[in-house]
Scaffold this motif. Structure first.
Motif, short mmCIF file in Angstrom:
data_model
loop_
_atom_site.label_atom_id
_atom_site.label_comp_id
_atom_site.label_asym_id
_atom_site.label_seq_id
_atom_site.Cartn_x
_atom_site.Cartn_y
_atom_site.Cartn_z
N ASP A 137 0.72 -1.12 0.12
CA ASP A 137 -0.05 0.12 -0.08
C ASP A 137 0.83 1.16 -0.05
N SER A 138 1.96 1.10 0.41
CA SER A 138 3.02 2.30 0.51
C SER A 138 3.50 2.52 -0.89
N PRO A 139 3.48 3.69 -1.53
CA PRO A 139 4.16 4.05 -2.92
C PRO A 139 5.45 4.09 -2.63
N THR A 140 6.00 4.49 -1.52
CA THR A 140 7.50 4.62 -1.44
C THR A 140 8.21 3.23 -1.25
N MET A 141 7.39 2.30 -0.77
CA MET A 141 7.99 0.93 -0.75
C MET A 141 7.56 0.27 -2.02
N GLN A 143 7.60 1.38 -4.89
CA GLN A 143 8.82 2.23 -5.87
C GLN A 143 10.20 1.52 -5.39
N LEU A 144 10.59 1.47 -4.11
CA LEU A 144 11.75 1.02 -3.59
C LEU A 144 12.04 -0.41 -4.16
N PHE A 169 12.40 -0.73 -7.90
CA PHE A 169 13.70 -0.06 -8.05
C PHE A 169 14.65 -1.65 -8.01
N THR A 220 7.40 -7.28 5.38
CA THR A 220 6.57 -6.55 6.30
C THR A 220 7.50 -6.05 7.30
N THR A 221 6.87 -4.94 8.05
CA THR A 221 7.68 -4.47 9.36
C THR A 221 7.36 -5.30 10.52
N GLU A 222 6.51 -6.30 10.46
CA GLU A 222 6.30 -7.22 11.74
C GLU A 222 7.45 -8.21 11.71
N PRO A 255 11.44 -9.28 7.04
CA PRO A 255 10.96 -8.10 7.60
C PRO A 255 11.86 -6.72 7.14
N LYS A 256 10.99 -5.66 7.33
CA LYS A 256 11.54 -4.28 6.77
C LYS A 256 12.35 -3.78 7.98
N PRO A 257 13.19 -2.71 7.89
CA PRO A 257 13.50 -2.25 6.45
C PRO A 257 14.56 -3.39 5.69
N THR A 272 18.64 -4.57 0.12
CA THR A 272 18.11 -4.94 -1.58
C THR A 272 18.71 -6.15 -1.88
N ASN A 300 22.56 0.90 -3.43
CA ASN A 300 21.32 0.68 -2.76
C ASN A 300 20.65 1.82 -1.89
N VAL A 303 14.53 7.29 -3.80
CA VAL A 303 13.11 7.15 -3.59
C VAL A 303 12.51 7.86 -2.75
N GLN A 316 9.74 10.73 -3.61
CA GLN A 316 8.24 10.56 -3.16
C GLN A 316 7.83 12.12 -2.17
N GLU A 347 5.93 6.95 6.17
CA GLU A 347 6.20 5.89 5.32
C GLU A 347 7.89 5.57 5.50
N ASN A 359 9.42 2.34 7.08
CA ASN A 359 9.98 1.32 6.09
C ASN A 359 11.36 1.40 5.74
N LEU A 407 11.88 -0.90 15.32
CA LEU A 407 11.18 -2.18 14.93
C LEU A 407 11.95 -3.26 15.77
N GLN A 418 13.07 -5.70 14.78
CA GLN A 418 14.26 -6.35 14.01
C GLN A 418 15.17 -5.54 13.71
#
Lengths: 122, 272
Positions: free
Chosen positions: A9-13, A15-16, A19, A83-85, A104-106, A109, B98, B105, B109, B125, B129, B218, B220
Protein backbone atom coordinates in the motif's frame (compact mmCIF):
# COMPACT_ATOMS: atom_id res chain seq x y z
CA UNK A 1 10.26 -13.09 -18.67
CA UNK A 2 9.27 -13.57 -14.99
CA UNK A 3 6.40 -11.39 -13.78
CA UNK A 4 6.67 -10.28 -10.16
CA UNK A 5 3.58 -8.96 -8.41
CA UNK A 6 4.42 -6.38 -5.72
CA UNK A 7 1.52 -5.94 -3.30
CA UNK A 8 2.17 -2.93 -1.09
CA UNK A 9 0.00 0.00 0.00
CA UNK A 10 2.96 2.35 0.51
CA UNK A 11 3.99 4.05 -2.77
CA UNK A 12 7.46 4.60 -1.30
CA UNK A 13 7.95 0.88 -0.68
CA UNK A 14 6.40 -0.05 -4.03
CA UNK A 15 8.86 2.20 -5.79
CA UNK A 16 11.79 0.96 -3.71
CA UNK A 17 10.96 -2.73 -4.30
CA UNK A 18 10.36 -2.12 -8.01
CA UNK A 19 13.68 -0.32 -8.17
CA UNK A 20 15.44 -3.28 -6.56
CA UNK A 21 13.72 -5.87 -8.76
CA UNK A 22 14.89 -4.07 -11.90
CA UNK A 23 18.19 -5.78 -11.19
CA UNK A 24 16.62 -9.24 -11.59
CA UNK A 25 17.35 -10.05 -15.25
CA UNK A 26 14.39 -9.81 -17.64
CA UNK A 27 11.87 -9.43 -14.83
CA UNK A 28 8.74 -7.32 -15.00
CA UNK A 29 7.03 -5.73 -12.00
CA UNK A 30 3.27 -5.60 -11.64
CA UNK A 31 2.09 -3.34 -8.81
CA UNK A 32 -0.96 -3.78 -6.60
CA UNK A 33 -2.01 -1.55 -3.70
CA UNK A 34 -3.77 -4.21 -1.56
CA UNK A 35 -4.98 -7.81 -1.50
CA UNK A 36 -8.09 -7.18 -3.61
CA UNK A 37 -6.11 -5.31 -6.23
CA UNK A 38 -3.59 -8.20 -6.22
CA UNK A 39 -6.34 -10.78 -6.91
CA UNK A 40 -7.53 -8.63 -9.83
CA UNK A 41 -4.02 -8.53 -11.26
CA UNK A 42 -3.65 -12.28 -10.74
CA UNK A 43 -6.78 -12.94 -12.80
CA UNK A 44 -5.53 -10.83 -15.70
CA UNK A 45 -1.77 -11.47 -15.74
CA UNK A 46 0.53 -14.47 -15.54
CA UNK A 47 2.43 -14.06 -12.25
CA UNK A 48 5.59 -16.01 -11.32
CA UNK A 49 6.18 -14.58 -7.84
CA UNK A 50 4.28 -12.47 -5.31
CA UNK A 51 5.90 -10.02 -2.87
CA UNK A 52 3.28 -8.94 -0.36
CA UNK A 53 3.10 -6.68 2.67
CA UNK A 54 0.97 -7.77 5.65
CA UNK A 55 -0.55 -4.53 6.89
CA UNK A 56 -2.65 -3.17 4.05
CA UNK A 57 -6.10 -1.63 3.81
CA UNK A 58 -9.08 -3.46 2.17
CA UNK A 59 -7.39 -6.88 2.30
CA UNK A 60 -4.19 -7.66 4.22
CA UNK A 61 -1.31 -9.83 3.10
CA UNK A 62 -2.17 -12.88 5.22
CA UNK A 63 -5.70 -13.04 3.79
CA UNK A 64 -4.21 -12.73 0.32
CA UNK A 65 -1.83 -15.64 1.01
CA UNK A 66 -4.65 -17.91 2.17
CA UNK A 67 -6.84 -16.99 -0.84
CA UNK A 68 -3.99 -17.61 -3.27
CA UNK A 69 -3.22 -20.97 -1.68
CA UNK A 70 -6.84 -22.06 -1.87
CA UNK A 71 -7.17 -21.17 -5.56
CA UNK A 72 -6.26 -24.00 -7.93
CA UNK A 73 -4.95 -21.59 -10.58
CA UNK A 74 -2.56 -19.66 -8.32
CA UNK A 75 -1.78 -22.07 -5.48
CA UNK A 76 1.75 -22.84 -6.71
CA UNK A 77 2.91 -19.23 -7.04
CA UNK A 78 5.68 -18.55 -4.50
CA UNK A 79 4.88 -15.78 -2.02
CA UNK A 80 7.44 -13.69 -0.13
CA UNK A 81 6.11 -11.58 2.74
CA UNK A 82 7.82 -8.20 3.13
CA UNK A 83 6.66 -6.55 6.34
CA UNK A 84 7.48 -4.37 9.33
CA UNK A 85 6.19 -7.18 11.60
CA UNK A 86 9.47 -8.66 12.74
CA UNK A 87 8.35 -10.89 15.62
CA UNK A 88 9.01 -14.62 15.31
CA UNK A 89 5.33 -15.52 15.87
CA UNK A 90 4.31 -13.28 12.94
CA UNK A 91 6.79 -15.08 10.73
CA UNK A 92 5.57 -18.51 11.89
CA UNK A 93 1.95 -17.52 11.26
CA UNK A 94 2.69 -16.30 7.72
CA UNK A 95 4.68 -19.41 6.85
CA UNK A 96 1.96 -21.64 8.34
CA UNK A 97 -0.69 -20.01 6.12
CA UNK A 98 1.42 -20.75 3.06
CA UNK A 99 3.97 -17.98 2.52
CA UNK A 100 7.28 -19.30 1.21
CA UNK A 101 9.58 -16.72 2.79
CA UNK A 102 9.45 -13.83 5.23
CA UNK A 103 11.52 -10.67 4.94
CA UNK A 104 11.21 -8.02 7.67
CA UNK A 105 11.56 -4.31 6.82
CA UNK A 106 13.66 -2.26 6.47
CA UNK A 107 14.78 -4.48 3.61
CA UNK A 108 18.33 -5.03 2.44
CA UNK A 109 18.19 -4.88 -1.35
CA UNK A 110 20.76 -7.65 -1.88
CA UNK A 111 18.84 -9.94 0.44
CA UNK A 112 15.60 -9.22 -1.40
CA UNK A 113 17.15 -9.88 -4.83
CA UNK A 114 18.74 -13.11 -3.58
CA UNK A 115 15.40 -14.29 -2.20
CA UNK A 116 13.52 -13.30 -5.37
CA UNK A 117 16.04 -15.13 -7.56
CA UNK A 118 15.75 -18.26 -5.41
CA UNK A 119 11.99 -18.48 -6.04
CA UNK A 120 11.96 -17.62 -9.74
CA UNK A 121 11.88 -20.45 -12.26
CA UNK A 122 15.40 -21.22 -13.53
CA UNK B 1 140.54 -70.29 -30.63
CA UNK B 2 139.18 -73.40 -32.13
CA UNK B 3 136.06 -73.64 -34.17
CA UNK B 4 133.89 -75.18 -31.41
CA UNK B 5 134.65 -72.45 -28.94
CA UNK B 6 133.68 -69.79 -31.44
CA UNK B 7 130.37 -71.53 -32.16
CA UNK B 8 129.65 -71.83 -28.41
CA UNK B 9 130.37 -68.15 -27.75
CA UNK B 10 128.14 -67.11 -30.68
CA UNK B 11 125.40 -69.40 -29.39
CA UNK B 12 125.70 -67.74 -25.94
CA UNK B 13 125.53 -64.31 -27.55
CA UNK B 14 122.46 -65.36 -29.46
CA UNK B 15 120.85 -66.76 -26.34
CA UNK B 16 121.52 -63.53 -24.43
CA UNK B 17 120.07 -61.51 -27.26
CA UNK B 18 117.10 -63.81 -27.34
CA UNK B 19 116.63 -63.39 -23.57
CA UNK B 20 116.83 -59.60 -23.93
CA UNK B 21 114.27 -59.79 -26.70
CA UNK B 22 112.07 -61.89 -24.47
CA UNK B 23 112.41 -59.42 -21.61
CA UNK B 24 111.67 -56.54 -23.96
CA UNK B 25 108.59 -58.27 -25.29
CA UNK B 26 107.41 -58.92 -21.72
CA UNK B 27 107.93 -55.25 -20.87
CA UNK B 28 105.98 -54.22 -23.96
CA UNK B 29 103.17 -56.54 -22.98
CA UNK B 30 103.10 -55.05 -19.47
CA UNK B 31 103.12 -51.53 -20.93
CA UNK B 32 100.29 -52.54 -23.23
CA UNK B 33 98.32 -53.87 -20.30
CA UNK B 34 98.87 -50.63 -18.39
CA UNK B 35 97.76 -48.55 -21.36
CA UNK B 36 94.64 -50.68 -21.83
CA UNK B 37 93.81 -50.15 -18.18
CA UNK B 38 94.30 -46.40 -18.53
CA UNK B 39 92.12 -46.32 -21.63
CA UNK B 40 89.39 -48.16 -19.78
CA UNK B 41 89.71 -45.76 -16.87
CA UNK B 42 89.56 -42.77 -19.18
CA UNK B 43 86.46 -43.97 -21.04
CA UNK B 44 84.77 -44.65 -17.69
CA UNK B 45 85.65 -41.10 -16.50
CA UNK B 46 84.38 -39.64 -19.73
CA UNK B 47 81.06 -41.47 -19.39
CA UNK B 48 80.76 -40.25 -15.83
CA UNK B 49 81.54 -36.66 -16.88
CA UNK B 50 78.67 -36.83 -19.46
CA UNK B 51 76.17 -37.86 -16.74
CA UNK B 52 77.32 -35.11 -14.44
CA UNK B 53 76.95 -32.53 -17.19
CA UNK B 54 73.47 -33.77 -17.92
CA UNK B 55 72.65 -33.70 -14.19
CA UNK B 56 73.95 -30.15 -14.04
CA UNK B 57 71.73 -29.17 -16.97
CA UNK B 58 68.73 -30.77 -15.25
CA UNK B 59 69.55 -29.09 -11.96
CA UNK B 60 69.76 -25.71 -13.68
CA UNK B 61 66.49 -26.37 -15.41
CA UNK B 62 64.82 -27.40 -12.13
CA UNK B 63 66.10 -24.24 -10.48
CA UNK B 64 64.71 -22.19 -13.36
CA UNK B 65 61.35 -23.95 -13.16
CA UNK B 66 61.27 -23.52 -9.41
CA UNK B 67 61.91 -19.82 -9.90
CA UNK B 68 59.10 -19.72 -12.45
CA UNK B 69 56.73 -21.58 -10.10
CA UNK B 70 57.64 -19.14 -7.34
CA UNK B 71 56.94 -16.13 -9.51
CA UNK B 72 53.68 -17.71 -10.79
CA UNK B 73 52.66 -18.44 -7.22
CA UNK B 74 53.39 -14.83 -6.28
CA UNK B 75 51.40 -13.59 -9.31
CA UNK B 76 48.55 -15.95 -8.40
CA UNK B 77 48.51 -14.59 -4.86
CA UNK B 78 48.60 -11.05 -6.22
CA UNK B 79 45.67 -11.78 -8.58
CA UNK B 80 43.81 -13.48 -5.75
CA UNK B 81 44.31 -10.40 -3.59
CA UNK B 82 43.18 -8.19 -6.48
CA UNK B 83 40.10 -10.39 -6.85
CA UNK B 84 39.35 -10.03 -3.16
CA UNK B 85 39.77 -6.26 -3.44
CA UNK B 86 37.48 -6.18 -6.46
CA UNK B 87 34.90 -8.33 -4.66
CA UNK B 88 34.91 -6.08 -1.61
CA UNK B 89 34.77 -3.00 -3.86
CA UNK B 90 31.83 -4.57 -5.70
CA UNK B 91 30.04 -5.11 -2.39
CA UNK B 92 30.79 -1.51 -1.41
CA UNK B 93 29.52 -0.16 -4.74
CA UNK B 94 26.45 -2.37 -4.51
CA UNK B 95 25.75 -1.11 -1.00
CA UNK B 96 26.28 2.48 -2.09
CA UNK B 97 23.98 1.87 -5.04
CA UNK B 98 21.28 0.52 -2.74
CA UNK B 99 21.71 3.43 -0.36
CA UNK B 100 21.40 5.87 -3.23
CA UNK B 101 18.28 4.06 -4.42
CA UNK B 102 16.77 4.44 -0.94
CA UNK B 103 17.67 8.14 -0.85
CA UNK B 104 16.40 8.68 -4.38
CA UNK B 105 13.07 7.01 -3.64
CA UNK B 106 12.66 8.92 -0.37
CA UNK B 107 13.50 12.25 -2.01
CA UNK B 108 11.33 11.50 -5.07
CA UNK B 109 8.34 10.62 -2.90
CA UNK B 110 8.77 13.65 -0.63
CA UNK B 111 8.65 16.02 -3.60
CA UNK B 112 5.98 14.13 -5.51
CA UNK B 113 3.06 16.07 -4.04
CA UNK B 114 2.03 19.47 -2.74
CA UNK B 115 -0.66 18.03 -0.51
CA UNK B 116 0.31 18.66 3.13
CA UNK B 117 -1.33 15.54 4.57
CA UNK B 118 0.14 13.41 1.81
CA UNK B 119 3.63 14.76 2.51
CA UNK B 120 3.16 13.86 6.18
CA UNK B 121 2.05 10.37 5.16
CA UNK B 122 5.18 10.00 3.02
CA UNK B 123 7.38 11.13 5.94
CA UNK B 124 5.70 8.44 8.08
CA UNK B 125 6.26 5.81 5.36
CA UNK B 126 9.94 6.69 5.09
CA UNK B 127 10.51 6.58 8.83
CA UNK B 128 8.65 3.27 9.19
CA UNK B 129 9.79 1.42 6.08
CA UNK B 130 13.23 2.79 5.35
CA UNK B 131 14.50 3.65 8.82
CA UNK B 132 12.57 1.01 10.75
CA UNK B 133 10.94 3.05 13.53
CA UNK B 134 7.88 1.74 15.34
CA UNK B 135 6.90 4.66 17.55
CA UNK B 136 7.53 8.26 16.53
CA UNK B 137 6.01 11.70 16.01
CA UNK B 138 6.42 14.71 13.74
CA UNK B 139 6.28 18.02 15.58
CA UNK B 140 6.02 21.38 13.78
CA UNK B 141 6.65 24.85 15.21
CA UNK B 142 3.56 26.99 15.65
CA UNK B 143 4.85 30.49 14.84
CA UNK B 144 2.15 32.14 16.93
CA UNK B 145 2.96 30.30 20.17
CA UNK B 146 6.64 29.46 19.41
CA UNK B 147 5.77 25.93 20.54
CA UNK B 148 6.21 22.64 18.72
CA UNK B 149 2.97 20.71 18.28
CA UNK B 150 2.53 17.14 17.00
CA UNK B 151 1.00 16.90 13.52
CA UNK B 152 1.24 13.16 12.92
CA UNK B 153 2.33 10.05 14.81
CA UNK B 154 2.91 6.34 14.37
CA UNK B 155 2.60 3.71 17.09
CA UNK B 156 1.18 6.33 19.51
CA UNK B 157 -1.71 8.78 19.54
CA UNK B 158 -1.40 12.51 18.86
CA UNK B 159 -2.35 13.12 22.48
CA UNK B 160 0.60 10.96 23.63
CA UNK B 161 3.00 13.16 21.69
CA UNK B 162 4.34 16.18 23.56
CA UNK B 163 4.01 19.89 22.95
CA UNK B 164 7.42 21.41 23.51
CA UNK B 165 8.68 24.98 23.74
CA UNK B 166 11.83 25.76 21.75
CA UNK B 167 14.86 25.34 23.98
CA UNK B 168 13.09 23.10 26.53
CA UNK B 169 14.59 19.67 27.20
CA UNK B 170 16.08 17.34 24.58
CA UNK B 171 13.47 18.05 21.90
CA UNK B 172 13.47 21.80 22.49
CA UNK B 173 17.28 21.91 22.35
CA UNK B 174 17.32 20.07 19.02
CA UNK B 175 14.87 22.65 17.63
CA UNK B 176 16.95 25.49 19.05
CA UNK B 177 20.41 24.21 18.02
CA UNK B 178 19.37 22.48 14.79
CA UNK B 179 21.56 19.47 15.60
CA UNK B 180 20.31 15.86 15.57
CA UNK B 181 20.19 13.93 18.84
CA UNK B 182 20.88 10.19 19.17
CA UNK B 183 20.51 8.50 22.56
CA UNK B 184 23.32 6.20 23.68
CA UNK B 185 20.88 3.36 24.36
CA UNK B 186 18.55 2.87 21.39
CA UNK B 187 16.76 -0.09 22.93
CA UNK B 188 15.14 1.81 25.81
CA UNK B 189 11.74 0.28 26.58
CA UNK B 190 10.51 3.10 28.81
CA UNK B 191 8.31 5.54 26.93
CA UNK B 192 8.83 9.14 27.90
CA UNK B 193 7.41 11.58 25.32
CA UNK B 194 10.02 14.16 26.29
CA UNK B 195 12.95 11.73 25.97
CA UNK B 196 13.12 10.28 22.47
CA UNK B 197 15.93 7.95 21.38
CA UNK B 198 16.37 10.01 18.23
CA UNK B 199 15.39 13.60 17.48
CA UNK B 200 15.95 15.05 14.00
CA UNK B 201 15.47 18.75 13.27
CA UNK B 202 13.50 19.64 10.14
CA UNK B 203 15.55 22.48 8.67
CA UNK B 204 15.32 24.81 5.71
CA UNK B 205 18.88 26.07 5.58
CA UNK B 206 19.40 27.08 9.21
CA UNK B 207 15.74 27.72 9.94
CA UNK B 208 14.17 24.89 11.98
CA UNK B 209 10.47 24.29 11.23
CA UNK B 210 9.98 21.24 13.45
CA UNK B 211 11.42 17.89 14.55
CA UNK B 212 10.93 14.15 14.12
CA UNK B 213 11.08 12.35 17.45
CA UNK B 214 11.61 8.58 17.48
CA UNK B 215 10.77 6.65 20.66
CA UNK B 216 11.08 3.02 19.58
CA UNK B 217 12.59 1.04 16.70
CA UNK B 218 11.08 -2.06 15.10
CA UNK B 219 11.97 -5.26 16.97
CA UNK B 220 14.22 -6.40 14.10
CA UNK B 221 16.09 -3.09 13.96
CA UNK B 222 19.09 -3.31 16.27
CA UNK B 223 20.81 -0.04 15.41
CA UNK B 224 21.49 2.49 12.69
CA UNK B 225 23.61 1.98 9.60
CA UNK B 226 25.29 4.58 7.39
CA UNK B 227 22.26 4.80 5.12
CA UNK B 228 20.05 5.54 8.13
CA UNK B 229 22.17 8.58 9.00
CA UNK B 230 21.99 9.64 5.33
CA UNK B 231 18.22 9.23 5.50
CA UNK B 232 18.10 11.34 8.65
CA UNK B 233 20.06 14.05 6.84
CA UNK B 234 17.74 13.77 3.88
CA UNK B 235 14.68 14.00 6.12
CA UNK B 236 16.15 17.00 7.91
CA UNK B 237 16.38 18.92 4.65
CA UNK B 238 13.99 17.45 2.09
CA UNK B 239 11.15 16.62 4.47
CA UNK B 240 11.37 20.15 5.85
CA UNK B 241 11.08 21.81 2.43
CA UNK B 242 8.37 19.37 1.33
CA UNK B 243 6.36 19.98 4.53
CA UNK B 244 6.88 23.74 4.40
CA UNK B 245 6.02 24.18 0.72
CA UNK B 246 2.99 21.87 0.86
CA UNK B 247 1.69 23.69 3.94
CA UNK B 248 2.16 27.05 2.20
CA UNK B 249 0.52 25.71 -0.93
CA UNK B 250 -2.43 24.27 0.96
CA UNK B 251 -2.86 27.54 2.91
CA UNK B 252 -2.61 29.67 -0.23
CA UNK B 253 -5.04 27.39 -2.03
CA UNK B 254 -7.48 27.80 0.83
CA UNK B 255 -6.98 31.57 0.86
CA UNK B 256 -7.34 31.73 -2.91
CA UNK B 257 -10.62 29.84 -2.74
CA UNK B 258 -11.87 32.18 -0.01
CA UNK B 259 -10.84 35.30 -1.95
CA UNK B 260 -12.32 33.87 -5.16
CA UNK B 261 -15.63 33.18 -3.37
CA UNK B 262 -15.57 36.69 -1.91
CA UNK B 263 -14.91 38.21 -5.35
CA UNK B 264 -17.70 36.11 -6.84
CA UNK B 265 -20.00 37.41 -4.12
CA UNK B 266 -19.01 41.00 -4.88
CA UNK B 267 -19.56 40.47 -8.58
CA UNK B 268 -23.06 39.27 -7.99
CA UNK B 269 -25.10 42.45 -7.77
CA UNK B 270 -28.10 42.24 -5.55
CA UNK B 271 -31.31 42.03 -7.58
CA UNK B 272 -33.89 44.51 -6.48
Amino acid sequence: MPNILVVEDSPTMRQLISFAIKRVPNSRVIEATDGVDALKKLSSEKVDLILADINMPVMDGLKLVSLVRSNASYKDIPIIIVTTEGAEEDKKRALAIGANAYLPKPIQTQELIKLVNSYLPA
Amino acid sequence: MDKDTIITSKADEFLQMFKKGEEFTKELLKENEKLRFKIAQLSETMARTGDEARIKIYEDRIALLEEEVKSLRERFMQVEQENKDFASKYVEVEEENNNLANLYVASYQLHSTLDFSEVLRIVLEIVINLIGAEKFAVLLIDDKTNEMVPVCTEGMTLSDAPKVRIGDGTIGSVAKEGESYFAYDLSSEVFNPLEPIVCIPLKIKEHVIGVITIYKLLVQKAGFSNVDYELFNLLAGHAATAIFSSRMYTQSERKLTTIQSFLDLLKEKPKK
